[in-house]
Design an enzyme around this catalytic site. Structure first.
Site, PDB file in Angstrom:
ATOM      1  N   GLU A 250      -6.640  -1.138  -8.572  1.00 12.62           N
ATOM      2  CA  GLU A 250      -8.077  -1.386  -8.391  1.00 12.62           C
ATOM      3  C   GLU A 250      -8.594  -0.287  -7.483  1.00 12.62           C
ATOM      4  OE1 GLU A 250      -9.889  -3.199 -10.144  1.00 12.62           O
ATOM      5  OE2 GLU A 250      -8.284  -4.320 -11.100  1.00 12.62           O
ATOM      6  N   CYS A 284     -15.720  -1.528  -2.192  1.00 16.73           N
ATOM      7  CA  CYS A 284     -15.623  -0.847  -3.491  1.00 16.73           C
ATOM      8  C   CYS A 284     -16.771  -1.259  -4.406  1.00 16.73           C
ATOM      9  CB  CYS A 284     -14.284  -1.150  -4.141  1.00 16.73           C
ATOM     10  SG  CYS A 284     -13.960  -2.904  -4.220  1.00 16.73           S
TER      11      CYS A 284
HETATM   12  P1  NAP Z   1      -6.210   4.853   0.236  1.00 18.79           P
HETATM   13  O1  NAP Z   1      -6.218   5.961   1.170  1.00 18.79           O
HETATM   14  O2  NAP Z   1      -5.973   5.116  -1.208  1.00 18.79           O
HETATM   15  O3  NAP Z   1      -5.109   3.842   0.776  1.00 18.79           O
HETATM   16  C1  NAP Z   1      -4.811   2.622   0.185  1.00 18.79           C
HETATM   17  C2  NAP Z   1      -3.393   2.229   0.552  1.00 18.79           C
HETATM   18  O4  NAP Z   1      -2.472   3.130  -0.066  1.00 18.79           O
HETATM   19  C3  NAP Z   1      -3.096   2.307   2.036  1.00 18.79           C
HETATM   20  O5  NAP Z   1      -2.208   1.280   2.387  1.00 18.79           O
HETATM   21  C4  NAP Z   1      -2.442   3.666   2.167  1.00 18.79           C
HETATM   22  O6  NAP Z   1      -1.650   3.823   3.319  1.00 18.79           O
HETATM   23  C5  NAP Z   1      -1.616   3.699   0.902  1.00 18.79           C
HETATM   24  N1  NAP Z   1      -1.214   5.042   0.480  1.00 18.79           N
HETATM   25  C6  NAP Z   1      -1.742   6.239   0.820  1.00 18.79           C
HETATM   26  N2  NAP Z   1      -1.071   7.243   0.227  1.00 18.79           N
HETATM   27  C7  NAP Z   1      -0.082   6.676  -0.506  1.00 18.79           C
HETATM   28  C8  NAP Z   1       0.943   7.194  -1.358  1.00 18.79           C
HETATM   29  N3  NAP Z   1       1.079   8.505  -1.574  1.00 18.79           N
HETATM   30  N4  NAP Z   1       1.779   6.317  -1.970  1.00 18.79           N
HETATM   31  C9  NAP Z   1       1.646   4.989  -1.786  1.00 18.79           C
HETATM   32  N5  NAP Z   1       0.700   4.448  -0.985  1.00 18.79           N
HETATM   33  C10 NAP Z   1      -0.164   5.280  -0.362  1.00 18.79           C
HETATM   34  O7  NAP Z   1      -7.550   4.012   0.307  1.00 18.79           O
HETATM   35  P2  NAP Z   1      -8.290   3.482   1.604  1.00 18.79           P
HETATM   36  O8  NAP Z   1      -8.945   4.621   2.261  1.00 18.79           O
HETATM   37  O9  NAP Z   1      -7.396   2.630   2.399  1.00 18.79           O
HETATM   38  O10 NAP Z   1      -9.384   2.502   0.945  1.00 18.79           O
HETATM   39  C11 NAP Z   1     -10.598   2.952   0.445  1.00 18.79           C
HETATM   40  C12 NAP Z   1     -10.569   3.079  -1.070  1.00 18.79           C
HETATM   41  O11 NAP Z   1     -10.164   1.853  -1.664  1.00 18.79           O
HETATM   42  C13 NAP Z   1     -11.918   3.361  -1.673  1.00 18.79           C
HETATM   43  O12 NAP Z   1     -11.801   4.340  -2.665  1.00 18.79           O
HETATM   44  C14 NAP Z   1     -12.334   2.043  -2.279  1.00 18.79           C
HETATM   45  O13 NAP Z   1     -13.254   2.124  -3.328  1.00 18.79           O
HETATM   46  C15 NAP Z   1     -11.053   1.494  -2.726  1.00 18.79           C
HETATM   47  N6  NAP Z   1     -11.128   0.036  -2.855  1.00 18.79           N
HETATM   48  C16 NAP Z   1     -11.127  -0.516  -4.094  1.00 18.79           C
HETATM   49  C17 NAP Z   1     -11.230  -1.885  -4.264  1.00 18.79           C
HETATM   50  C18 NAP Z   1     -11.201  -2.500  -5.632  1.00 18.79           C
HETATM   51  O14 NAP Z   1     -10.840  -3.665  -5.737  1.00 18.79           O
HETATM   52  N7  NAP Z   1     -11.541  -1.793  -6.685  1.00 18.79           N
HETATM   53  C19 NAP Z   1     -11.336  -2.712  -3.143  1.00 18.79           C
HETATM   54  C20 NAP Z   1     -11.357  -2.118  -1.884  1.00 18.79           C
HETATM   55  C21 NAP Z   1     -11.239  -0.733  -1.762  1.00 18.79           C
HETATM   56  P3  NAP Z   1      -2.203   4.450   4.717  1.00 18.79           P
HETATM   57  O15 NAP Z   1      -3.656   4.707   4.558  1.00 18.79           O
HETATM   58  O16 NAP Z   1      -1.902   3.412   5.707  1.00 18.79           O
HETATM   59  O17 NAP Z   1      -1.431   5.685   4.969  1.00 18.79           O
END
Ligand code: NAP
Ligand code: MG
Length: 485
Positions: A250, A284
């Site tokens: 997602e 999101c």
């Molecule tokens: P993110 O940077 O993609 O991180 C999400 C999770 O993935 C965190 O736990 C992060 O860990 C981990 N992660 C980072 N790099 C990784 C890798 N190479 N392999 C595996 N896991 C990894 O996103 P965010 O900044 O936390 O959240 C914002 C984003 O989420 C926005 O784009 C938003 O639209 C999206 N979002 C979508 C929904 C939906 O349901 N569609 C809901 C909420 C948010 P760390 O950051 O702890 O290093």
């Protein structure tokens, strides 16, 4: 003495072997340190997956009633701790206490929903070509599942992944976003107190590139459910495909609102502002573009600007505040760079755009709610997800142009139309290219019993929540019993 929070692996609270810690700061006051969590390595992932794999054999043999009872107990405990957990979440990622309290209660609601969901039918009796056969399908759990979650809904998103995973008989290794690692500890404690057997849920704090990656690459995790950015999601999908692992993504959104001449303009202005500014735009499903037909443009804008001017920004713990800080310095830099880009590319800054500084703001990551006019669909601020309190306003000739421009994006999470025309409402429901449509409602918002997720690049096409979750967290087994009599 600063609080230090350990990992939860195999039913024990343990330190990472590398001795590394991560410091948590309050985005409303970055000089306030909230505590330390483990900055784990692949070793802890190894250990956690081993326990999750072992625990699976007993956990899957419990009845869904027994598993559901533990979820129900966890829901009760979560409700009892609403104030404590909400305050931690607010201090970790900034959103208002009223929002984090609502989220904790939502978490309890999700747990109760799935506690009951395990009681539904888990297969079908099928006709067979052989009259001696009893042929049926069974839904069975997958095994040890990886759960990787973002910081923006630190309670609800983990719950809507972990609760269905568990009730259908899977075990879990969870890596929350580092920003909200303490909130995650509180949730693991709730499951422990609720009597979840050891190894069924394992929490490993640490960085995504280390812990998240090790979880995705581990040969013994059979599936990965991820919510986060498109970039990380794409990397996870590639790794999952290479290992023949089930995956669920997602991702981001760029959610539009279309306002027509026959709409209730007060309602449209109110919900457009709320849709954009709630959680400081870090949802999101947040509204980020509004298409307004030209005949009502001026009157709509007057109402919109009137609403945005009333927003008070400050610490999310202060009950008089309408909007908290951005979640981190990184978030602040990203949002600021999009605001600068909007001006550079010729959009007109109608409101906000500046950092809020001074003695009342304690160096926190506070930004004004921001509105751009004179925007086109080609500008960066209409194309890319900003994930902040920034709205792009675009004037259109009529409904058809509004719909076409709303659909002109790589994203497809949610969209909303304000109108009193039944015909246009039904047309929009049919033709907007999103997973979730609202008529006269805000783009955000989800209910535990309804499928949640997007189209196009907003999702892997899978859905979360409601009964849709059974699709991801179980596999089919087809059974034929042949009798000779
Ligand atoms: P993110 O940077 O993609 O991180 C999400 C999770 O993935 C965190 O736990 C992060 O860990 C981990 N992660 C980072 N790099 C990784 C890798 N190479 N392999 C595996 N896991 C990894 O996103 P965010 O900044 O936390 O959240 C914002 C984003 O989420 C926005 O784009 C938003 O639209 C999206 N979002 C979508 C929904 C939906 O349901 N569609 C809901 C909420 C948010 P760390 O950051 O702890 O290093
Ligand atoms: Mg991150």
């Amino acid at each position: 003495m600063m609080n230090s929070y350990l990992n939860y692996i195999g039913g024990r609270w343990t330190e990472a072997k590398n001795g590394m810690k991560h410091e948590h700061f309050n985005p409303a006051n970055p000089s306030e340190c909230l505590g330390l969590t483990e900055e784990s390595s692949a070793e802890e992932v190894e250990e956690a997956v081993k326990h999750a794999k072992q625990a699976f054999f007993q956990w899957k043999q419990l009845s869904p009633v027994e598993r559901g009872d533990i979820l129900r107990k966890a829901a009760d405990l979560l409700e009892q701790q609403v104030q404590e957990i909400a305050e931690i979440a607010t201090k970790e990622m900034g959103k208002r206490l009223i929002e984090t309290k609502g989220e904790v209660l939502r978490g309890a609601m999700i747990l109760r929903y799935y506690a009951q969901e395990g009681m539904r039918k888990m297969g079908e009796l099928l006709p067979s070509m052989n009259p001696q056969n009893t042929l049926y399908s069974l839904r069975v759990p997958l095994g040890a599942v990886s759960v990787i979650t973002p910081w923006n809904f630190p309670v609800a998103i983990p719950m809507w992944k972990i609760a269905p995973a568990l009730v259908y008989g899977n075990t879990v290794v969870w890596k929350p976003a580092q920003e909200t690692g303490i909130t995650a500890i509180k949730l693991a404690e709730v499951f422990e107190k609720a009597g979840l057997p050891e190894g069924v849920l394992n929490l490993v704090n640490g960085r995504g590139v280390i812990v998240g990656n090790a979880l995705v690459e581990h040969q013994d995790t059979v599936a990965v459910t991820f919510t986060g950015s498109n970039q990380v999601g794409r990397e996870i999908a590639l790794k999952a495909v290479a290992r023949n692992k089930k995956f669920q993504l997602e991702l981001g959104g760029k959610n539009p609102v279309v306002v027509l001449e026959d709409a209730d303009l007060d309602l449209a202005a109110k919900l457009t502002i709320e849709g954009t500014m709630k959680q400081t735009g870090q949802r999101c499903t947040a509204t980020s573009r509004v298409y307004v037909v030209q005949s009502i443009y001026d009157s709509f804008m007057e109402k919109l600007l009137d609403k945005v001017k009333q927003i008070k920004v400050g610490d999310g713990l202060d009950e008089t505040v309408d909007m908290g800080p951005l979640a981190s310095n990184k978030q602040f830099e990203t949002v600021s760079s999009y605001i600068a880009k909007g001006t550079e590319e010729g959009a007109e800054l109608l409101y906000g755009g500046k950092r809020l500084e001074g003695p009342n703001y304690f160096g926190g990551y506070f930004i004004e709610p921001t509105i751009f006019g004179n925007v086109t669909n080609e500008m960066t601020i209409t194309r890319e997800e900003i994930f902040g309190p920034v709205l792009a306003v675009i004037k259109v000739v009529d409904y058809s142009e509004g719909l076409a421009k709303a659909n002109d994006t790589i994203y497809g999470l949610s969209a909303s139309l304000f109108t009193t025309s039944l015909d246009k409402a039904f047309h929009f429901i049919k033709h907007s290219e999103v997973g979730m449509v609202q008529i006269n409602g805000e783009t955000g918002g989800a209910e535990p019993q309804a499928p949640f997720g997007g189209m196009k690049e907003s999702s892997s096409g899978t859905r979360e929540q409601g009964q849709a979750a059974v699709e991801f967290f179980t596999s089919y087994k087809t059974v034929a019993i042949t009798s000779s009599m």
